[in-house]
Scaffold this active site. Structure first.
Site, PDB file in Angstrom:
ATOM      1  N   ASN A 134       0.849  -1.257   0.003  1.00 27.66           N
ATOM      2  CA  ASN A 134       0.063  -0.179   0.142  1.00 27.66           C
ATOM      3  C   ASN A 134       0.828   1.178   0.001  1.00 27.66           C
ATOM      4  O   ASN A 134       1.470   1.490   0.928  1.00 27.66           O
ATOM      5  CB  ASN A 134      -0.832  -0.171   1.355  1.00 27.66           C
ATOM      6  CG  ASN A 134      -1.645   1.282   1.420  1.00 27.66           C
ATOM      7  OD1 ASN A 134      -1.739   1.943   0.661  1.00 27.66           O
ATOM      8  ND2 ASN A 134      -2.300   1.288   2.654  1.00 27.66           N
ATOM      9  N   LYS A 150       0.145   4.329  -0.385  1.00 28.35           N
ATOM     10  CA  LYS A 150      -0.531   5.503   0.317  1.00 28.35           C
ATOM     11  C   LYS A 150      -0.460   6.756  -0.768  1.00 28.35           C
ATOM     12  O   LYS A 150      -0.396   6.583  -2.036  1.00 28.35           O
ATOM     13  CB  LYS A 150      -0.203   5.686   1.689  1.00 28.35           C
ATOM     14  CG  LYS A 150      -0.240   4.361   2.736  1.00 28.35           C
ATOM     15  CD  LYS A 150       0.151   4.705   4.164  1.00 28.35           C
ATOM     16  CE  LYS A 150       0.103   3.544   4.801  1.00 28.35           C
ATOM     17  NZ  LYS A 150       0.051   3.545   6.425  1.00 28.35           N
ATOM     18  N   HIS A 204      -9.498   0.931   5.248  1.00 28.80           N
ATOM     19  CA  HIS A 204      -8.116   1.266   5.727  1.00 28.80           C
ATOM     20  C   HIS A 204      -8.208   2.171   7.018  1.00 28.80           C
ATOM     21  O   HIS A 204      -9.020   3.029   6.849  1.00 28.80           O
ATOM     22  CB  HIS A 204      -6.969   1.926   4.833  1.00 28.80           C
ATOM     23  CG  HIS A 204      -5.442   1.681   5.243  1.00 28.80           C
ATOM     24  ND1 HIS A 204      -5.083   2.656   6.360  1.00 28.80           N
ATOM     25  CD2 HIS A 204      -4.818   0.839   5.253  1.00 28.80           C
ATOM     26  CE1 HIS A 204      -3.915   2.552   6.443  1.00 28.80           C
ATOM     27  NE2 HIS A 204      -3.621   1.282   6.072  1.00 28.80           N
ATOM     28  N   GLU A 252      -6.668   4.467   7.992  1.00 32.45           N
ATOM     29  CA  GLU A 252      -6.359   5.769   7.837  1.00 32.45           C
ATOM     30  C   GLU A 252      -7.890   6.586   7.255  1.00 32.45           C
ATOM     31  O   GLU A 252      -8.115   7.594   7.475  1.00 32.45           O
ATOM     32  CB  GLU A 252      -5.084   6.115   6.969  1.00 32.45           C
ATOM     33  CG  GLU A 252      -3.521   5.862   7.706  1.00 32.45           C
ATOM     34  CD  GLU A 252      -2.880   5.676   6.992  1.00 32.45           C
ATOM     35  OE1 GLU A 252      -2.913   5.492   5.780  1.00 32.45           O
ATOM     36  OE2 GLU A 252      -1.933   5.056   7.692  1.00 32.45           O
ATOM     37  N   GLU A 265      -5.311  -5.505  10.614  1.00 28.87           N
ATOM     38  CA  GLU A 265      -4.370  -4.305  10.738  1.00 28.87           C
ATOM     39  C   GLU A 265      -4.643  -3.642  12.041  1.00 28.87           C
ATOM     40  O   GLU A 265      -5.399  -2.741  12.024  1.00 28.87           O
ATOM     41  CB  GLU A 265      -4.126  -3.154   9.655  1.00 28.87           C
ATOM     42  CG  GLU A 265      -3.928  -3.974   8.231  1.00 28.87           C
ATOM     43  CD  GLU A 265      -3.626  -2.800   7.382  1.00 28.87           C
ATOM     44  OE1 GLU A 265      -2.198  -3.193   6.965  1.00 28.87           O
ATOM     45  OE2 GLU A 265      -4.206  -1.932   7.290  1.00 28.87           O
ATOM     46  N   GLY A 290       2.732   1.721  10.948  1.00 30.23           N
ATOM     47  CA  GLY A 290       3.437   2.731  10.977  1.00 30.23           C
ATOM     48  C   GLY A 290       4.324   2.691  12.202  1.00 30.23           C
ATOM     49  O   GLY A 290       5.007   3.977  12.267  1.00 30.23           O
ATOM     50  N   SER A 301       3.420  -2.577  10.429  1.00 26.86           N
ATOM     51  CA  SER A 301       4.975  -2.798  10.666  1.00 26.86           C
ATOM     52  C   SER A 301       5.561  -4.211  10.307  1.00 26.86           C
ATOM     53  O   SER A 301       6.364  -4.684  10.927  1.00 26.86           O
ATOM     54  CB  SER A 301       5.328  -2.561  12.335  1.00 26.86           C
ATOM     55  OG  SER A 301       4.812  -1.297  12.405  1.00 26.86           O
TER      56      SER A 301
HETATM   57  C1  PEP Z   1      -0.460   0.017   6.342  1.00 29.81           C
HETATM   58  O1  PEP Z   1      -0.852   1.176   6.285  1.00 29.81           O
HETATM   59  O2  PEP Z   1      -1.425  -0.863   5.797  1.00 29.81           O
HETATM   60  C2  PEP Z   1       0.655  -0.677   6.994  1.00 29.81           C
HETATM   61  C3  PEP Z   1       0.458  -1.882   7.262  1.00 29.81           C
HETATM   62  O3  PEP Z   1       1.529   0.286   7.178  1.00 29.81           O
HETATM   63  P1  PEP Z   1       3.013  -0.202   7.720  1.00 29.81           P
HETATM   64  O4  PEP Z   1       3.412  -1.528   7.109  1.00 29.81           O
HETATM   65  O5  PEP Z   1       4.004   0.968   7.578  1.00 29.81           O
HETATM   66  O6  PEP Z   1       2.823  -0.362   9.252  1.00 29.81           O
END
Ligand code: PEP
Length: 253
Positions: free
Chosen positions: A8, A10, A99, A101, A169, A175, A215
Site C-alpha cells: 500500500n 498510500k 483502511h 487511515e 491491521e 507505521g 509494521s
Molecule cells: C498500512 O498502512 O496498511 C501498513 C500496514 O503500514 P506499515 O506497514 O507502514 O505499518
C-alpha cells in the site's frame, strides 16, 4: 492457497516509480525457482493518478495493481472521487477498503465500507476489507469483539465470500514499528477465520486470504507469514522500496 503480498503506497509515488515493478522482478523473479511467485501473488496499490501507468508498467511481470479506495456510486457529482468501475477501467483488479487511515480521517465507517465493498464486487474487482482494533480496545481486552463487529458490518449482506480478501491491521501497529506477539496475531486470525466460517461456511471461508498488516518488515515477515491463517501481508512503509518488498516476498512460506 498462494500468499498475497500487497504493498500500500498510500500518498507516495511519482511517475518515475513505474520502474519499481521491473526492479522488484529483478530481485524476485517470476516462476524462476523455489522462491518464485509460484507461491506468491504480488499486488501494488499506488495512488490513483498512477493506476493506469502502473498497470502498463506491470505488463508481463505478473504483478497486479490495486486502488486504495473507491466511491460506492457508479458516477455522479462526487468531486474528487473515483468509482469502482473507473478503477476497473484502469486495469487494476483489487481495491483496499476501510483502511484505518480512511476510517479515522475520511469518515469510512463500517456501513460506508460495506457500500464501497458492494460497488467493488459489482465492478468485478476484489475488495481487500481492512479491520483492526485501536490500542485502547486491545488494552481493554476488546480486540476480538471489535474486529468481529467490523467484519460483520463492513462486508455487505449479499457478498458470497468467493471474491474477498480481509486484512487484519491493528491500528496501533501501523507505521509505529510495534507488532503484536505472534500468539496475538495467531489468535486474531483464527478468530477472523471463525467469523468467516460462520458467515460463509467452511469451504468458501477457508479460501479467503486473511492478510496481516502493521509494521511488517523483512525482519519479522518469515515468522508472521508462517502462522496458520495468515495468508499474506498488507505492507505500508516496507512496500515503498523494492528490496524490502522482495525480502518480504522471499520470506513467504
Ligand atoms: C498500512 O498502512 O496498511 C501498513 C500496514 O503500514 P506499515 O506497514 O507502514 O505499518
Amino acid at each position: 492457497m498462494k500468499t498475497l503480498i500487497a504493498a500500500n503506497w498510500k500518498m507516495h509515488g511519482q511517475l518515475a516509480w513505474t520502474e519499481k515493478p521491473a526492479q522488484f522482478r529483478a530481485l524476485f523473479p517470476a516462476n524462476a525457482n523455489a522462491n518464485s511467485n509460484d507461491r506468491v501473488d504480488i499486488l501494488i496499490c499506488p495512488p490513483a493518478h498512477m493506476l493506469q501507468i502502473m498497470v502498463a508498467a506491470c505488463a508481463g511481470l505478473d504483478i497486479s495493481i490495486g486502488a486504495q479506495n473507491c466511491h460506492d456510486q457508479t458516477s455522479g457529482a462526487y468531486t474528487g472521487e473515483m468509482s469502482a468501475q473507473m478503477v476497473a477501467e484502469t486495469g487494476a483488479n483489487h481495491v483496499i477498503l476501510g483502511h484505518s487511515e480512511r476510517r479515522a480521517m475520511f469518515g469510512d465507517r463500517d456501513e460506508v465500507v460495506a457500500a464501497k465493498t458492494s460497488a467493488t464486487l459489482k465492478a468485478g474487482l476484489v475488495p481487500i476489507v481492512c479491520v483492526g482494533e485501536n490500542r485502547g480496545e486491545r488494552e481493554a481486552g476488546q480486540a476480538e469483539e471489535v474486529v468481529g463487529a467490523q467484519l460483520a458490518a463492513s462486508i455487505p449482506q449479499h457478498a458470497d465470500g468467493v471474491s474477498l480478501v480481509i486484512a487484519y491491521e491493528p491500528v496501533w501497529a501501523i507505521g509505529s514499528g510495534l507488532v503484536p506477539t505472534l500468539e496475538d496475531i495467531a489468535i486474531m486470525h483464527d478468530h477472523i477465520r471463525g467469523c468467516l466460517i460462520t458467515r460463509f461456511g467452511a469451504p468458501v471461508a477457508d479460501n479467503i486470504q486473511i492478510l496481516y498488516g502493521g509494521s511488517l518488515k523483512p525482519g519479522n515477515a518469515k515468522e508472521i507469514l508462517a502462522l496458520k491463517d495468515v495468508g499474506g501481508g498488507l505492507i505500508g512503509g516496507a512496500g515503498l522500496e523494492m528490496d524490502s518488498l522482495a525480502a518480504i516476498a522471499m520470506a513467504a512460506p
